[in-house]
Design a protein around this motif. Structure first.
Motif, PDB file in Angstrom:
ATOM      1  N   GLU A  87      -5.898  -9.512   0.101  1.00  0.00           N
ATOM      2  CA  GLU A  87      -5.264  -8.349  -0.528  1.00  0.00           C
ATOM      3  C   GLU A  87      -5.671  -7.053   0.161  1.00  0.00           C
ATOM      4  OE1 GLU A  87      -4.971  -8.045  -4.805  1.00  0.00           O
ATOM      5  OE2 GLU A  87      -5.182 -10.205  -4.954  1.00  0.00           O
ATOM      6  N   ALA A 143      -3.732  -6.858   3.316  1.00  0.00           N
ATOM      7  CA  ALA A 143      -2.358  -6.467   3.014  1.00  0.00           C
ATOM      8  C   ALA A 143      -2.286  -4.960   2.799  1.00  0.00           C
ATOM      9  CB  ALA A 143      -1.867  -7.204   1.766  1.00  0.00           C
ATOM     10  N   ALA A 144      -3.267  -4.426   2.069  1.00  0.00           N
ATOM     11  CA  ALA A 144      -3.259  -2.994   1.776  1.00  0.00           C
ATOM     12  C   ALA A 144      -3.360  -2.156   3.053  1.00  0.00           C
ATOM     13  CB  ALA A 144      -4.400  -2.647   0.814  1.00  0.00           C
ATOM     14  N   SER A 194      -2.613  -3.089   6.065  1.00  0.00           N
ATOM     15  CA  SER A 194      -1.433  -3.270   6.918  1.00  0.00           C
ATOM     16  C   SER A 194      -0.269  -2.437   6.380  1.00  0.00           C
ATOM     17  CB  SER A 194      -1.042  -4.747   7.007  1.00  0.00           C
ATOM     18  OG  SER A 194      -0.324  -5.161   5.870  1.00  0.00           O
ATOM     19  N   LEU A 195      -0.332  -2.061   5.087  1.00  0.00           N
ATOM     20  CA  LEU A 195       0.700  -1.197   4.515  1.00  0.00           C
ATOM     21  C   LEU A 195       0.354   0.280   4.689  1.00  0.00           C
ATOM     22  CD1 LEU A 195       1.339  -3.248   1.281  1.00  0.00           C
ATOM     23  CD2 LEU A 195       2.993  -2.861   3.092  1.00  0.00           C
ATOM     24  N   GLY A 196      -0.765   0.544   5.387  1.00  0.00           N
ATOM     25  CA  GLY A 196      -1.093   1.926   5.723  1.00  0.00           C
ATOM     26  C   GLY A 196      -2.150   2.563   4.846  1.00  0.00           C
ATOM     27  N   ALA A 197      -2.735   1.812   3.898  1.00  0.00           N
ATOM     28  CA  ALA A 197      -3.741   2.405   3.018  1.00  0.00           C
ATOM     29  C   ALA A 197      -5.037   2.645   3.776  1.00  0.00           C
ATOM     30  CB  ALA A 197      -3.994   1.489   1.824  1.00  0.00           C
ATOM     31  N   ARG A 219      -7.771   1.239  -5.118  1.00  0.00           N
ATOM     32  CA  ARG A 219      -6.517   0.719  -5.665  1.00  0.00           C
ATOM     33  C   ARG A 219      -6.444  -0.803  -5.656  1.00  0.00           C
ATOM     34  NH1 ARG A 219      -1.675   4.475  -4.859  1.00  0.00           N
ATOM     35  NH2 ARG A 219      -2.622   6.523  -4.723  1.00  0.00           N
ATOM     36  N   PHE A 223       3.155  -7.236   7.573  1.00  0.00           N
ATOM     37  CA  PHE A 223       2.482  -8.534   7.659  1.00  0.00           C
ATOM     38  C   PHE A 223       2.698  -9.299   6.360  1.00  0.00           C
ATOM     39  CE2 PHE A 223      -0.767 -11.673   8.299  1.00  0.00           C
ATOM     40  CZ  PHE A 223      -0.893 -11.760   9.664  1.00  0.00           C
ATOM     41  N   LEU A 234      -0.247 -10.754  -2.845  1.00  0.00           N
ATOM     42  CA  LEU A 234       0.287  -9.681  -3.696  1.00  0.00           C
ATOM     43  C   LEU A 234      -0.863  -9.099  -4.508  1.00  0.00           C
ATOM     44  CD1 LEU A 234       3.584 -11.315  -4.967  1.00  0.00           C
ATOM     45  CD2 LEU A 234       3.344  -9.491  -3.283  1.00  0.00           C
ATOM     46  N   PHE A 289       3.705   0.271  -3.077  1.00  0.00           N
ATOM     47  CA  PHE A 289       2.340   0.570  -2.623  1.00  0.00           C
ATOM     48  C   PHE A 289       2.298   1.298  -1.280  1.00  0.00           C
ATOM     49  CE2 PHE A 289      -1.678  -0.367  -0.533  1.00  0.00           C
ATOM     50  CZ  PHE A 289      -2.597  -0.134  -1.536  1.00  0.00           C
ATOM     51  N   GLY A 290       3.008   0.740  -0.302  1.00  0.00           N
ATOM     52  CA  GLY A 290       2.974   1.304   1.049  1.00  0.00           C
ATOM     53  C   GLY A 290       3.492   2.737   1.097  1.00  0.00           C
ATOM     54  N   ARG A 348       7.713  -5.980   0.107  1.00  0.00           N
ATOM     55  CA  ARG A 348       6.610  -5.024   0.186  1.00  0.00           C
ATOM     56  C   ARG A 348       6.336  -4.633   1.633  1.00  0.00           C
ATOM     57  NH1 ARG A 348       0.701  -6.905  -1.656  1.00  0.00           N
ATOM     58  NH2 ARG A 348       0.963  -8.175   0.207  1.00  0.00           N
ATOM     59  N   ALA A 349       6.403  -5.641   2.518  1.00  0.00           N
ATOM     60  CA  ALA A 349       6.168  -5.365   3.937  1.00  0.00           C
ATOM     61  C   ALA A 349       7.307  -4.530   4.524  1.00  0.00           C
ATOM     62  CB  ALA A 349       6.024  -6.673   4.701  1.00  0.00           C
ATOM     63  N   VAL A 403       7.684  -0.229   4.135  1.00  0.00           N
ATOM     64  CA  VAL A 403       7.127   0.791   5.022  1.00  0.00           C
ATOM     65  C   VAL A 403       7.923   0.893   6.324  1.00  0.00           C
ATOM     66  CG1 VAL A 403       4.814   0.638   4.058  1.00  0.00           C
ATOM     67  CG2 VAL A 403       5.450  -0.863   5.938  1.00  0.00           C
TER      68      VAL A 403
END
Lengths: 297, 364
Positions: free
Chosen positions: A188, A191-192, A194-197, A205, B78, B85, B97-98, B149-150, B153
């Motif tokens: 997780e 994943a966070a 990779s989403l830019g966090a 979060r 990714f 999740l 989220f992103g 979700r991926a 962004v």
């Protein structure tokens, strides 16, 4: 009411299914014996002392009870106990999370050593823990001279009490978090990011919400131990009335002076704190076991 | 976006995960990284994503060197095998989220986020689950949420690590068809890792076959299946009969038997491994024929139009990795041959592929 409903429902697992099935049901006398032994033990060793504490506390009337709680020395003991807990809990929150984070998410040399070290306060006698601080900070200790010259009081003063409390409560939070964080892995968090966090965003979060109930559970245990600690604190406190006495120490002094009613009054306060802790702990445990019930609404 | 990796090496302790891998991924295509477990395919994907750092080598994204770039700066989407999740967030919050973690200056407004999430939910055909939590969804639904979700962004490339690995066979098949459709709509460059050859051949535009940290073959699914470049590729894709022997005078000699090699550039005396696909293997009931590998019919399975015959290898031919040979015949042909279980026969083929016994390539 709800407990009955849960016990009767078929999903409630092993016990009730075992009971209803004639093939796996034990003889009635076995059941009676096992439950009897358990209940007797519980009554004599757990419930009776608890009742005794409150009975003794009120033996000389309600007035004496409250008088012994608002007496200056008692108030000072309560304040000191709360202060020690108020410092130990946040400190161990930070230590515990960092230690658990380091162990669960990274591989580094000395990891096994760190895991063993975290358990040290559990395995060592509290008296030894107290003596360590006397040895290090006491007048004859390593830093004794220097501290004396600079007029800094640690042993037989509030700082040592806080230090001893922090020491004995250190494992609780880390111990709760490590297995959970290890089981959850890093997916997780990966994943966070990779989403830019950012690292901080990921921590607040994703990481913290995932462990929040275990964290709260650890805090409750830490708090309970911090308020109840006797051994280590006793060694470093010096028993100065109104200054370095915590509630458990105050109880002991009153008891030794044959002020039984007062001793039990303060003890009943500690017992009350323990009961509140137990209730909170049960609630948190229930929340951990049913994580989705509140969130599905 | 074009992706290029140059001379990537990665070791975990004594284990070499990637051994001097150089590849160029075509722009806008769906590429499969295929290989047995532990071959390094997931490591390669994570190195491209920036979740893993290579020991040496370069990664170029759109022509610019991104080797030292953080995963956050690479703008890759990714998708994890086990979805990853955020359990404590609703589906809506997962997808948003992103967008929410962006710095204030580039963060979209609440209304924009709502619009975007709604559009993505529509794209994955799951508009009705926005307020649910991941634990309330099936595996297939979770993986589609993870994909949305991926995509939220707007990644330059989509990387999927065994995306269907945790799903049951039926959902898997549905989902890979769906992934193909989605890719045809969006045309975002995508790389997905799989150990399932059927999945790789069915879904992708290009397949990269990896073994022991090295690239064995890069090609279209057709090329991978019909023109395997190495012994490993031959053995990994589809069923195959394998003979180990020595080349002599246009034949591969396996013990006392020999099988015709056709034209080849292998010299006499060379140790080779030969492959024949089951449907290209022929059965000759005449054991006294001078050509063919002797075997005993073990079992005849007739199901529908194709008859599968299992044969036990004889003597030397058993040295191949499979104890059984397999032959597939059209159902009608079985009657003409008139063979029964227990009978000895000879196996021949008109289409035999021979590789060097040592290095596994088609060159001597």
């Amino acid at each position: 009411m709800s407990a009955v409903a849960i016990a009767a429902s078929p999903q409630s697992g092993g016990a009730s299914r075992f009971e209803r099935n004639a093939a796996t049901r034990d003889a009635p006398w076995v059941k009676a014996l096992v439950i009897g032994v358990g209940l007797t033990f519980f009554l004599i060793f757990l419930l009776l002392p608890l009742i005794a504490v409150f009975l003794e506390a009120f033996r000389k009337g309600v007035d004496t009870y409250f008088a012994s709680l608002v007496e200056p020395d008692a108030l000072s003991a309560i304040r000191l106990t709360l202060l020690a807990a108020a410092i130990a809990v946040p400190l161990n929150l930070v230590f515990g999370i960092s230690a658990a984070w380091a162990i669960a998410k990274f591989n580094f040399p000395g990891k096994q050593f760190l895991i063993t070290l975290i358990d040290l306060p559990f395995s060592v006698s509290p008296v030894v823990a107290g003596l360590i601080y006397v040895l290090v900070f006491g007048l004859q200790g390593w830093f004794g001279e220097w501290l004396h010259v600079h007029d800094i009081k640690i042993v037989f003063a509030v700082p040592a009490i806080v230090l001893a409390t922090v020491f004995v409560t250190f494992p609780f939070i880390a111990r709760e978090l490590i297995p959970l964080m290890q089981a959850q892995g890093r997916d997780e968090e990966e994943a966070a990011i990779s989403l830019g966090a950012s690292g901080l965003q990921t921590f607040w979060r994703v990481t913290i919400p995932n462990v929040k109930w275990a964290l709260l559970y650890g805090v409750i245990l830490t708090n309970a131990r911090a308020m109840g600690e006797f051994g280590a604190v006793s060694v470093v406190s010096g028993h100065i009335r109104g200054e370095t006495n915590t509630m458990p120490l105050h109880v002991e002094i009153l008891y030794n002076e044959y002020q039984f009613a007062a001793a039990f009054a303060v003890a009943s306060l500690l017992a009350l704190l323990a009961l509140v802790t137990l209730a909170l702990k049960t609630y948190v445990e229930w929340r951990v076991a049913h994580p989705s019930t509140s969130e599905t609404v | 976006m074009s992706i290029e990796v140059r001379n990537i090496n990665k070791r975990f302790g004594n284990f070499t995960a990637l051994d001097d891998v150089s590849l160029t991924f075509p722009d806008g295509e769906l590429v499969a990284l295929l290989g047995p477990s532990g071959c390094g395919k997931t490591t390669l994907l994570r190195v491209i994503a920036g979740l893993e750092r290579a020991d040496s080598g370069q990664i170029l994204l759109d022509g610019e060197d991104s080797t030292d770039r953080d995963v956050r700066q690479r703008k890759v989407g990714f998708v994890f095998q086990h979805y990853a999740l955020f359990k404590h967030m609703t589906v809506y919050e997962n997808i948003a989220f992103g967008l929410r973690v962006r710095p204030r200056s580039t963060r979209p407004s609440e209304a924009e986020i709502r619009k975007k999430v709604a559009r993505l939910l529509e794209l994955i055909q799951l508009g009705w689950v926005a307020d649910r939590f991941p634990t309330q969804l099936s595996g297939g639904q979770r993986q589609r949420i993870a994909l949305a979700r991926a995509l939220a962004v707007e990644p330059r490339v989509l990387l999927l690590d065994e995306p269907f690995g945790a799903l049951d066979a039926k959902v898997r098949k549905e989902l890979r068809r769906w992934l193909r459709q989605l890719h045809d709509e969006l045309h975002v460059s995508s790389i997905f890792v799989t150990h399932d050859q059927e999945e790789a051949l069915e879904v992708s535009d290009k397949v990269i076959l990896i073994n022991k940290g090295r690239v064995e073959q890069l090609g279209t699914p057709w090329q991978i299946y019909n023109e395997p470049a190495t012994a490993f590729a031959y053995g990994f894709i589809g069923n195959v009969n394998e003979f180990r022997g020595r080349v002599d005078g246009g034949y591969v000699h396996v013990g006392d038997d020999r099988i015709s090699l056709g034209h080849s550039n292998f010299a006499n005396g060379q140790d080779v491994v030969a492959f024949v696909r089951p449907h290209e293997t022929e059965i000759n009931p005449d054991v006294h024929n001078g050509e063919g590998i002797t075997a005993k019919v073990h079992r005849i399975q007739g199901k529908g139009p194709v008859t599968r015959i299992e044969l036990v290898a004889n003597g030397e031919a058993r040295k191949g990795k499979n104890e059984f040979f397999e032959v597939e015949l059209p159902g009608s042909e079985l009657a003409t041959l008139g063979i029964t279980a227990g009978q000895h026969v000879k196996l021949t083929s008109k289409r035999i592929s021979v590789f060097d016994h040592q290095n596994g390539t088609g060159k001597p």
